[in-house]
Design a protein around this motif. Structure first.
Motif, PDB file in Angstrom:
ATOM      1  N   VAL A 141       0.807  -1.170  -0.076  1.00  0.00           N
ATOM      2  CA  VAL A 141      -0.050  -0.044  -0.049  1.00  0.00           C
ATOM      3  C   VAL A 141       0.755   1.137   0.165  1.00  0.00           C
ATOM      4  CG1 VAL A 141      -2.001  -1.145   1.311  1.00  0.00           C
ATOM      5  CG2 VAL A 141       0.187   0.210   2.553  1.00  0.00           C
ATOM      6  N   ILE A 199      -4.616   5.149   3.621  1.00  0.00           N
ATOM      7  CA  ILE A 199      -4.420   4.368   2.379  1.00  0.00           C
ATOM      8  C   ILE A 199      -4.752   4.913   1.222  1.00  0.00           C
ATOM      9  CG2 ILE A 199      -4.493   2.107   1.155  1.00  0.00           C
ATOM     10  CD1 ILE A 199      -4.818   0.749   3.911  1.00  0.00           C
ATOM     11  N   GLU A 237      -3.573   4.189  -1.987  1.00  0.00           N
ATOM     12  CA  GLU A 237      -3.574   3.280  -2.950  1.00  0.00           C
ATOM     13  C   GLU A 237      -3.036   1.925  -2.560  1.00  0.00           C
ATOM     14  OE1 GLU A 237      -1.493   2.402  -7.279  1.00  0.00           O
ATOM     15  OE2 GLU A 237      -0.784   3.967  -6.125  1.00  0.00           O
ATOM     16  N   VAL A 238      -3.662   0.853  -3.018  1.00  0.00           N
ATOM     17  CA  VAL A 238      -3.476  -0.386  -2.798  1.00  0.00           C
ATOM     18  C   VAL A 238      -3.374  -1.229  -4.190  1.00  0.00           C
ATOM     19  CG1 VAL A 238      -4.337  -2.764  -2.023  1.00  0.00           C
ATOM     20  CG2 VAL A 238      -5.236  -0.740  -0.933  1.00  0.00           C
ATOM     21  N   GLU A 239      -1.939  -1.782  -4.028  1.00  0.00           N
ATOM     22  CA  GLU A 239      -1.390  -2.345  -5.424  1.00  0.00           C
ATOM     23  C   GLU A 239      -2.156  -3.350  -5.669  1.00  0.00           C
ATOM     24  OE1 GLU A 239       2.684  -3.049  -4.791  1.00  0.00           O
ATOM     25  OE2 GLU A 239       3.275  -0.737  -4.305  1.00  0.00           O
ATOM     26  N   SER A 264      -1.365  -7.308  -4.388  1.00  0.00           N
ATOM     27  CA  SER A 264      -0.712  -7.171  -3.034  1.00  0.00           C
ATOM     28  C   SER A 264      -1.409  -8.198  -2.052  1.00  0.00           C
ATOM     29  CB  SER A 264      -0.573  -5.756  -2.907  1.00  0.00           C
ATOM     30  OG  SER A 264      -1.919  -5.195  -2.348  1.00  0.00           O
ATOM     31  N   ALA A 288      -2.163  -6.949   0.747  1.00  0.00           N
ATOM     32  CA  ALA A 288      -3.410  -5.938   1.133  1.00  0.00           C
ATOM     33  C   ALA A 288      -4.633  -6.051   0.431  1.00  0.00           C
ATOM     34  CB  ALA A 288      -2.833  -4.553   1.187  1.00  0.00           C
ATOM     35  N   GLU A 289      -4.435  -6.206  -0.922  1.00  0.00           N
ATOM     36  CA  GLU A 289      -5.698  -6.382  -1.635  1.00  0.00           C
ATOM     37  C   GLU A 289      -6.142  -7.902  -1.515  1.00  0.00           C
ATOM     38  OE1 GLU A 289      -6.649  -5.557  -6.261  1.00  0.00           O
ATOM     39  OE2 GLU A 289      -5.124  -7.127  -6.048  1.00  0.00           O
ATOM     40  N   ILE A 328      -8.344  -5.075   1.980  1.00  0.00           N
ATOM     41  CA  ILE A 328      -8.250  -3.661   2.460  1.00  0.00           C
ATOM     42  C   ILE A 328      -8.109  -2.948   1.090  1.00  0.00           C
ATOM     43  CG2 ILE A 328      -6.209  -2.165   3.241  1.00  0.00           C
ATOM     44  CD1 ILE A 328      -5.251  -4.341   5.097  1.00  0.00           C
ATOM     45  N   GLN A 329      -8.843  -1.753   1.326  1.00  0.00           N
ATOM     46  CA  GLN A 329      -9.098  -0.755   0.156  1.00  0.00           C
ATOM     47  C   GLN A 329      -8.812   0.416   0.516  1.00  0.00           C
ATOM     48  OE1 GLN A 329     -13.503  -0.692   0.065  1.00  0.00           O
ATOM     49  NE2 GLN A 329     -13.844  -2.831  -0.072  1.00  0.00           N
ATOM     50  N   ALA A 330      -8.429   1.307  -0.729  1.00  0.00           N
ATOM     51  CA  ALA A 330      -7.995   2.701  -0.561  1.00  0.00           C
ATOM     52  C   ALA A 330      -8.724   3.309  -0.015  1.00  0.00           C
ATOM     53  CB  ALA A 330      -7.817   3.110  -2.172  1.00  0.00           C
TER      54      ALA A 330
END
Length: 446
Positions: free
Chosen positions: A267, A290, A292-294, A297, A299-300, A304-306
């Motif tokens: 992120v 956050i 941006e979430v790659e 990744s 996180a994605e 997890i979200q932007a």
């Protein structure tokens, strides 16, 4: 002021003169003598043997600069040249049986000789197991008996105001102890290291204290002293230490891999403050926003979200995005981390399995040139050869993808760190003991 001093002195003399002398048989109450004075000495007597002094020698490349006026007359740059250096620092014994000592990476970086001096005066040559410059942690090992290891505390349990004691070797004077309190936690953004999550203390820390111990009043390690804020060049009561939990995470990777196999969340973002909270209509004034979430990744994958705001890592509150980066950056690839975020005013928890950071693959060629273009991985059965580049030295020597290295020159090697250690201590031809599809065979390298 002089007048006040004279007046007070006269008053004391008058008062003293009016007192009758004590009889020879008189004595102070015995409870005064029996009462113990508060002291850190009992704790320090048990703790200080675990803190060592470190002396290093080596050579470093320096660029020879030719002044512009001499270039006009045709004198050319001479290029880099080697210059000897020596330095002093401190270290902490964390494992008496294995002889493991933690210090700062900048203390032993580029050192050809590392000598450790114990509190009892014994001296030993140390071997560097590995280091991580991004977090400024290094792990050494000595072969010695009757060592004293320090007990490591949970640095996440620290509070501002807790008492601290710094132990180290400032200015090469020898072991020195200073005291203070925890002035702040989660300090970051200082541009001292790439991964920052410092304990700030006002215990006096000076040059030579680097790598020494910051302990609590029980003598337990809470941090590794690493830096000071010193505009005048001396101590001004602002020192920084790497938390013991962060140190533990990094050292476990150095022991297993010989280097840090850093995990990555994937992120990008920034720290929350009152302005950000107002603009984004957030219900919190701290944490990591956050941006941006790659794609693909960790996180994605966890959901997890932007727009989420990370407020806790493994149940512990975090104030800044840099603090989050420091905590995550000390965890290894494959580790699970619990993140608490605020989303649309509600708290949500996610379990994230960290992925390997790009560029952090184990540099096998650093073990031996034969491994250039090879990717190795630790397994319970040995060291797996995951990938081999075409026309690489290892392929020409006979190694294949899927081979499991179990030893070298009949010395058992359970992991990459042991393989690296072997080649650091041995030159010349070597023979790898390899298991291939259940068959044992030998591969010669030189």
């Amino acid at each position: 002021m002089k007048k006040i001093a004279v007046f007070v002195s006269a008053a004391l003399l008058t008062s003293t003169a009016s007192l009758a002398p004590l009889p020879a048989s008189a004595s102070l109450p015995t409870e005064i003598f029996n009462q113990s004075m508060p002291s850190l000495a009992p704790m320090l007597e048990k703790t200080t043997p675990a803190v060592v002094s470190i002396a290093v020698r080596g050579t470093q490349e320096v660029q020879s600069r030719v002044p512009e006026i001499f270039r006009f007359f045709g004198q050319q740059e001479q290029g880099p040249r080697e210059r000897p250096f020596q330095g002093l620092g401190s270290g902490v014994i964390i494992d008496a049986k294995e002889g493991y000592i933690v210090t700062n990476a900048h203390v032993v970086d580029q050192a050809d000789e590392i000598q450790v001096t114990l509190k009892d005066g014994r001296q030993f040559d140390a071997k560097k197991i590995g280091q991580d410059k991004d977090s400024d942690i290094a792990l050494l090992q000595i072969d010695a008996n009757e060592l004293t290891a320090i007990k490591v505390a949970d640095s996440d349990a620290l509070r501002v105001g807790d008492f601290t004691v710094a132990i180290g070797n400032p200015f090469g004077l020898g072991q020195t102890v200073t005291s203070g309190i925890v002035s702040a936690l989660g300090r970051s953004g200082l541009n001292i290291e790439n991964y920052e999550n410092f304990i700030q203390t006002d215990a006096a820390i000076n040059s030579g204290n680097s790598g020494g111990a910051l302990v609590n009043l029980r003598g337990e390690l809470i941090g590794i002293n690493t830096a000071i804020l010193a505009p005048s060049g001396g101590n001004v009561g602002i020192g920084f230490a790497i938390p013991s939990n962060m140190m533990n995470n990094l050292v476990s990777q150095l022991i297993e891999y010989g280097e840090v196999n850093r995990g990555r969340l994937g992120v990008s973002g920034y720290s929350v403050n009152s302005d950000v909270a107002k603009a984004m209509e957030l219900d919190t004034n701290q944490g990591g926003f956050i941006q941006e979430v790659e794609q693909g990744s960790a996180a994605e994958d966890a959901g997890i979200q932007a727009g989420d705001v990370i407020i806790k890592v493994n149940g512990k509150s975090v104030k800044t995005f840099e603090e989050i980066r420091g905590k995550i950056g000390s965890l290894g690839a494959g580790k699970k981390v619990q993140l608490t975020v605020v989303r649309d005013g509600d708290e949500k928890s996610f379990t994230v399995t960290l992925k390997k950071a790009q560029g952090d693959d184990i540099a096998a060629e650093r073990i031996h040139p034969i491994f250039q273009g090879v990717e190795l991985e630790n397994q319970s059965s040995g060291i797996l050869v995951k990938e081999i580049a075409q026309n690489s030295p290892a392929r020409r020597a006979g190694l294949q993808v899927g081979d499991v290295i179990r030893g070298v020159n009949r010395t058992e090697t359970d992991n990459i760190a042991q393989l690296k250690s072997f080649f650091e201590d041995n030159d010349g031809m070597a023979v790898l003991n390899v298991n291939r599809d259940g068959r044992n065979l030998f591969v010669r390298i030189q």
